[in-house]
Scaffold this active site. Structure first.
Site, PDB file in Angstrom:
ATOM      1  N   LYS A 158      -9.976  11.589   0.456  1.00 36.35           N
ATOM      2  CA  LYS A 158     -10.327  11.470  -0.955  1.00 36.35           C
ATOM      3  C   LYS A 158      -9.504  10.393  -1.648  1.00 36.35           C
ATOM      4  CE  LYS A 158      -7.100  15.032  -2.543  1.00 36.35           C
ATOM      5  NZ  LYS A 158      -6.268  14.165  -3.376  1.00 36.35           N
ATOM      6  N   LYS A 175       4.164  12.640   4.111  1.00 31.43           N
ATOM      7  CA  LYS A 175       3.789  12.803   2.702  1.00 31.43           C
ATOM      8  C   LYS A 175       4.895  12.348   1.752  1.00 31.43           C
ATOM      9  CE  LYS A 175       0.278  16.383   3.055  1.00 31.43           C
ATOM     10  NZ  LYS A 175      -0.212  17.687   2.556  1.00 31.43           N
ATOM     11  N   LYS A 209      -8.621   8.330   8.948  1.00 30.21           N
ATOM     12  CA  LYS A 209      -9.225   9.613   8.619  1.00 30.21           C
ATOM     13  C   LYS A 209      -9.946   9.537   7.279  1.00 30.21           C
ATOM     14  CE  LYS A 209      -8.014  14.549   8.537  1.00 30.21           C
ATOM     15  NZ  LYS A 209      -6.922  15.537   8.632  1.00 30.21           N
TER      16      LYS A 209
END
Length: 353
Positions: free
Chosen positions: A211, A116, A208
């Site tokens: 959004k 991240k 995956k």
């Protein structure tokens, strides 16, 4: 409160645009777990959300939207406890105590922070780095026995178990002195997801469902209506080969494996059971059946979500009630931790040393 053999805790971040992956990987399982002999706590983890900057007004709406998704999918706020993390202060307070138990080397091994934060780790927030310790506090504030996890969270649950074990070891004498037996915190067990816990993009079966994907056709949002769901399934990427007769034949065919897995998870059966009906068929036959199933299962959830989001006062009432019930479990845990650690607190200690 009824006596339960298990206490299950899980949370979902309020970061907007809940999609099919969130539903099959988490929310659908939450509904199913209400049938276990368990106290279920389902948390909208808004403290975790702000490890990355969030627009304050948007965040309020997103907290309510996740709550609406829980309720629309079938979570009963009377049978389960539905709340948002920031209304129960024991999460943050216990996280600080765990910061003093966890080791720097443990956090340095967390791969999700590396993913991240990317290359610019020096500019990442301390909260993003410390996220797994707060997750441990979320779980252990309730001394949860089980947590449903996907592959991306298994390492964090292992850290939770490490923190629990180190706390139990570091304060073994004080734990016994305060009458808590040999072990205060449980070593929480994972509840590993089923065959479709990891739902992939409809445009690329190797990625995956997310959004953040720029293509709306990569995912089915829980707020999509029947027409949008149908269109996205029809346009989902496939390959030219017919479906195999058994699941082993899906190897090396990521898009086929993903669509069969989605059908299986929505229907509550295995991939092999799907292929008993569709083995040898072309996607031109399989996709209409998947469209019908996806619309049947998902369109009512989207409609109910929209209805609930339009009534924020009701959602806020559910969250407030859930926070009160969650706090009634977490507060005695934190009080006991303060006694064990050696803090002086208001009111009598649970047991004098």
């Amino acid at each position: 409160m009824a006596a339960f053999t298990e206490l299950v805790f899980s949370g979902v971040q309020p970061t907007g645009n809940l999609h099919l992956g969130n539903y099959l990987g988490a929310i659908k399982r939450f509904v199913e777990m209400q049938e276990r002999d368990a106290q279920c706590l389902y948390c909208v983890v808004d403290l975790h959300a702000i490890t990355l900057w969030q627009d304050p007004q948007a965040l309020k709406g997103q907290i309510r939207e996740v709550t609406a998704a829980f309720l629309a999918a079938g979570i009963d706020p009377k049978r389960s406890i539905v709340f948002n993390q920031s209304q129960v202060p024991q999460h943050a307070e216990l996280a600080w105590i765990f910061n003093c138990v966890a080791r720097l080397g443990w956090l340095n091994r967390m791969t999700q922070f590396k993913d991240k934060a990317g290359k610019d780790r020096e500019n990442a927030s301390i909260g993003l780095y410390d996220y797994p310790v707060l997750m441990a506090a979320d779980i252990l504030a309730y001394r949860a026995t089980h947590v449903p996890v996907g592959e991306d969270q298994k390492q964090h649950l292992e850290l939770t178990r490490d923190i629990a074990q180190k706390f139990n070891n570091d304060f073994a004498g004080s734990i016994l002195a305060h009458g808590h037996g040999e072990q205060f915190f449980p070593l929480t067990e994972p509840l590993i997801g089923g065959p479709a816990a990891r739902v992939m993009s409809l445009r690329d079966g190797t990625k995956k469902m997310s959004k953040s994907d720029p293509s709306e056709y990569s995912r089915i949002n829980l707020t999509d209506d029947a027409d949008a769901i149908a269109q996205k399934v029809r346009k989902a990427k496939t390959d030219p080969e017919p479906l195999p007769s058994e699941a082993a034949g899906l190897a090396g065919r990521p898009e086929a494996d993903n669509l069969v897995g989605i059908f299986a998870a929505l229907r509550g059966i295995t991939r092999d059971e799907v292929l008993k009906d569709f083995g040898g068929a072309q996607f031109s036959s399989f996709k209409p059946a998947l469209v019908d199933l996806a619309v049947e299962m998902l369109a009512p959830i989207g409609a109910e979500m929209k209805r609930l989001v339009a009534d924020p006062a009701y959602i806020d009432t559910v969250l407030a009630d859930g926070a009160e019930r969650a706090g009634a479990i977490a507060a005695p845990t934190l009080d006991a931790v303060k006694d064990i650690v050696g803090f002086v607190r208001r009111g009598p200690a649970l047991k004098a040393v």
